[in-house]
Write a protein that holds these residues in place. Sequence first.
Motif, PDB file in Angstrom:
ATOM      1  N   ARG A 148      92.906  25.260 -10.239  1.00 22.25           N
ATOM      2  CA  ARG A 148      92.234  26.825 -10.921  1.00 22.25           C
ATOM      3  C   ARG A 148      93.084  26.854 -12.669  1.00 22.25           C
ATOM      4  O   ARG A 148      91.907  27.046 -12.852  1.00 22.25           O
ATOM      5  CB  ARG A 148      93.697  27.821  -9.866  1.00 22.25           C
ATOM      6  N   ALA A 149      93.845  26.640 -12.922  1.00 22.91           N
ATOM      7  CA  ALA A 149      93.624  26.802 -14.409  1.00 22.91           C
ATOM      8  C   ALA A 149      93.151  26.060 -15.342  1.00 22.91           C
ATOM      9  O   ALA A 149      92.706  26.588 -16.227  1.00 22.91           O
ATOM     10  CB  ALA A 149      95.632  26.511 -14.781  1.00 22.91           C
ATOM     11  N   ARG A 150      92.840  25.348 -14.552  1.00 18.57           N
ATOM     12  CA  ARG A 150      91.661  23.908 -15.820  1.00 18.57           C
ATOM     13  C   ARG A 150      90.855  24.721 -15.692  1.00 18.57           C
ATOM     14  O   ARG A 150      89.136  24.627 -16.135  1.00 18.57           O
ATOM     15  CB  ARG A 150      91.641  22.855 -14.964  1.00 18.57           C
ATOM     16  N   ILE A 151      89.804  25.245 -14.147  1.00 22.99           N
ATOM     17  CA  ILE A 151      88.974  25.472 -13.921  1.00 22.99           C
ATOM     18  C   ILE A 151      88.426  27.175 -14.559  1.00 22.99           C
ATOM     19  O   ILE A 151      88.223  27.806 -15.619  1.00 22.99           O
ATOM     20  CB  ILE A 151      88.604  25.752 -12.950  1.00 22.99           C
ATOM     21  N   ALA A 152      89.478  27.766 -15.303  1.00 21.92           N
ATOM     22  CA  ALA A 152      89.544  29.177 -15.439  1.00 21.92           C
ATOM     23  C   ALA A 152      89.556  28.936 -17.225  1.00 21.92           C
ATOM     24  O   ALA A 152      88.789  29.621 -17.452  1.00 21.92           O
ATOM     25  CB  ALA A 152      91.475  30.130 -15.743  1.00 21.92           C
ATOM     26  N   ALA A 153      90.085  27.908 -17.479  1.00 17.92           N
ATOM     27  CA  ALA A 153      90.117  27.839 -18.590  1.00 17.92           C
ATOM     28  C   ALA A 153      88.773  27.516 -19.400  1.00 17.92           C
ATOM     29  O   ALA A 153      88.012  27.726 -20.468  1.00 17.92           O
ATOM     30  CB  ALA A 153      91.285  26.610 -19.650  1.00 17.92           C
ATOM     31  N   ARG A 154      87.866  26.069 -18.375  1.00 16.86           N
ATOM     32  CA  ARG A 154      87.140  25.386 -18.233  1.00 16.86           C
ATOM     33  C   ARG A 154      85.668  26.537 -18.418  1.00 16.86           C
ATOM     34  O   ARG A 154      84.861  26.886 -19.383  1.00 16.86           O
ATOM     35  CB  ARG A 154      86.520  24.959 -17.583  1.00 16.86           C
ATOM     36  N   ILE A 155      85.900  28.237 -17.480  1.00 11.96           N
ATOM     37  CA  ILE A 155      85.319  29.421 -17.372  1.00 11.96           C
ATOM     38  C   ILE A 155      85.245  30.213 -18.816  1.00 11.96           C
ATOM     39  O   ILE A 155      84.450  30.420 -19.469  1.00 11.96           O
ATOM     40  CB  ILE A 155      85.462  30.101 -16.377  1.00 11.96           C
ATOM     41  N   GLU A 156      86.098  30.460 -19.133  1.00  8.30           N
ATOM     42  CA  GLU A 156      86.399  31.024 -20.106  1.00  8.30           C
ATOM     43  C   GLU A 156      86.144  30.111 -21.605  1.00  8.30           C
ATOM     44  O   GLU A 156      85.637  31.595 -22.767  1.00  8.30           O
ATOM     45  CB  GLU A 156      88.052  31.114 -20.813  1.00  8.30           C
ATOM     46  N   GLU A 157      86.180  29.153 -21.939  1.00  5.52           N
ATOM     47  CA  GLU A 157      85.617  28.248 -22.878  1.00  5.52           C
ATOM     48  C   GLU A 157      84.006  28.582 -22.772  1.00  5.52           C
ATOM     49  O   GLU A 157      83.336  28.641 -24.253  1.00  5.52           O
ATOM     50  CB  GLU A 157      85.883  26.781 -22.015  1.00  5.52           C
ATOM     51  N   LEU A 158      83.766  27.903 -21.843  1.00  4.57           N
ATOM     52  CA  LEU A 158      82.095  28.028 -21.498  1.00  4.57           C
ATOM     53  C   LEU A 158      80.967  29.676 -21.986  1.00  4.57           C
ATOM     54  O   LEU A 158      80.490  29.781 -22.730  1.00  4.57           O
ATOM     55  CB  LEU A 158      81.304  27.409 -20.887  1.00  4.57           C
ATOM     56  N   LEU A 159      81.789  30.437 -21.701  1.00  4.28           N
ATOM     57  CA  LEU A 159      81.447  31.929 -21.189  1.00  4.28           C
ATOM     58  C   LEU A 159      81.858  32.050 -23.313  1.00  4.28           C
ATOM     59  O   LEU A 159      80.854  33.216 -23.501  1.00  4.28           O
ATOM     60  CB  LEU A 159      82.341  33.318 -21.350  1.00  4.28           C
ATOM     61  N   ASP A 160      82.686  32.022 -23.527  1.00  6.38           N
ATOM     62  CA  ASP A 160      82.668  31.655 -25.538  1.00  6.38           C
ATOM     63  C   ASP A 160      81.402  31.201 -26.308  1.00  6.38           C
ATOM     64  O   ASP A 160      80.464  31.589 -27.182  1.00  6.38           O
ATOM     65  CB  ASP A 160      84.167  31.856 -25.274  1.00  6.38           C
ATOM     66  N   LEU A 161      81.805  29.925 -25.558  1.00  9.39           N
ATOM     67  CA  LEU A 161      80.507  28.780 -26.654  1.00  9.39           C
ATOM     68  C   LEU A 161      78.797  29.715 -26.642  1.00  9.39           C
ATOM     69  O   LEU A 161      78.634  30.136 -27.048  1.00  9.39           O
ATOM     70  CB  LEU A 161      80.671  27.734 -25.959  1.00  9.39           C
ATOM     71  N   PHE A 162      78.720  30.610 -24.968  1.00  9.52           N
ATOM     72  CA  PHE A 162      77.278  31.467 -24.875  1.00  9.52           C
ATOM     73  C   PHE A 162      77.256  32.724 -25.407  1.00  9.52           C
ATOM     74  O   PHE A 162      76.179  33.124 -24.831  1.00  9.52           O
ATOM     75  CB  PHE A 162      77.063  30.653 -23.744  1.00  9.52           C
TER      76      PHE A 162
END
Length: 328
Positions: free
Chosen positions: A107-121
């Motif tokens: 879950r922690a890795r998924i949450a970090a990836r979601i945040e990373e991609l939303l920031d990128l876009f």
Amino acid sequence: MITVDALTKTYGPVRAVDGISFELAEGEALALIGPSGCGKSTTLRMINRLIEPSAGRVLIDGVDTRSIPPAALRLRMGYAIQGIGLFPHRTVAQNIATVPRLLGWPRARIAARIEELLDLFGLPPAVFAHKYPHELSGGQQQRVGVARAMAGKPAVLLMDEPFGALDPITRARLQDEFLAIRRRMGTTVLLVTHDMDEAFRLADRLAVMEKGRIVQLDTPEALLRRPASAFVQSMVGNEDRGLKLLSLAGVAALMRPAEGWAPAGEGTFRKAGGQEALAPLSASASLREAASRLVLTGVDELPVVDETGNLVGTIDMARIIAFGGGRR
């Protein structure tokens, strides 16, 4: 990375894709370009086995995709389409998390990836993570669709007319954002589009398709300078090929030393003996932008600055014309 070898798809007597072959290197972006019905989308879908080939093969890192279960294969590939295809009953965060969850990420890795991609876009997580697709604009939905395709860190990203349904301004903005993200992340991309300008902007090489076959596979500059046939020439444009060529090259590659130029105040520069203080061009500007500014200002030469505003050179129309004629 990907090798396509004599790939063929037939529907009865019709050869939708007729024995095409090409290679896609790691970190490269390749565009399949051509008119409707030429076989480009069918090719894309054969690569992730949404459509099974009639003949030929696709290799990923030397492994024949026929030896990989279709579901497992698709988890290794991101897939972004024009219709976006977001799940309407899931939030933005839940949509992006789809593939990572199937891959069994913590879950922690998924949450970090979601945040990373939303920031990128450019979609602040605090604002957008819990929104539903119907609460987003078309451009925002498309951003989420591409982010979802990239969420599982796929080996390759397949994109089928991903920005085709957007208005021109939003489309251009998303193209620029995606290009910056791709270069930053080193993503390998296979793009399908009928828009030559989009292909020139996003791809390192283009495969021009006609009636199920690749009729020329080359860099954007080579296609513009040396189209292999009348059909390819019509695809790249007959009347504005020169302008498109200028759009591909940057000022930095052609500028000459700024001899005799000095600051004239408020970010402008003046050439020794000249009367007019001129606003500079950015070294990252295209030759098309430079030619346009030269015509509008009516001068022979313009100063060029780097990202910090320091004078680094000049550009003139003679060098731009020489580039257009194939002389550097």
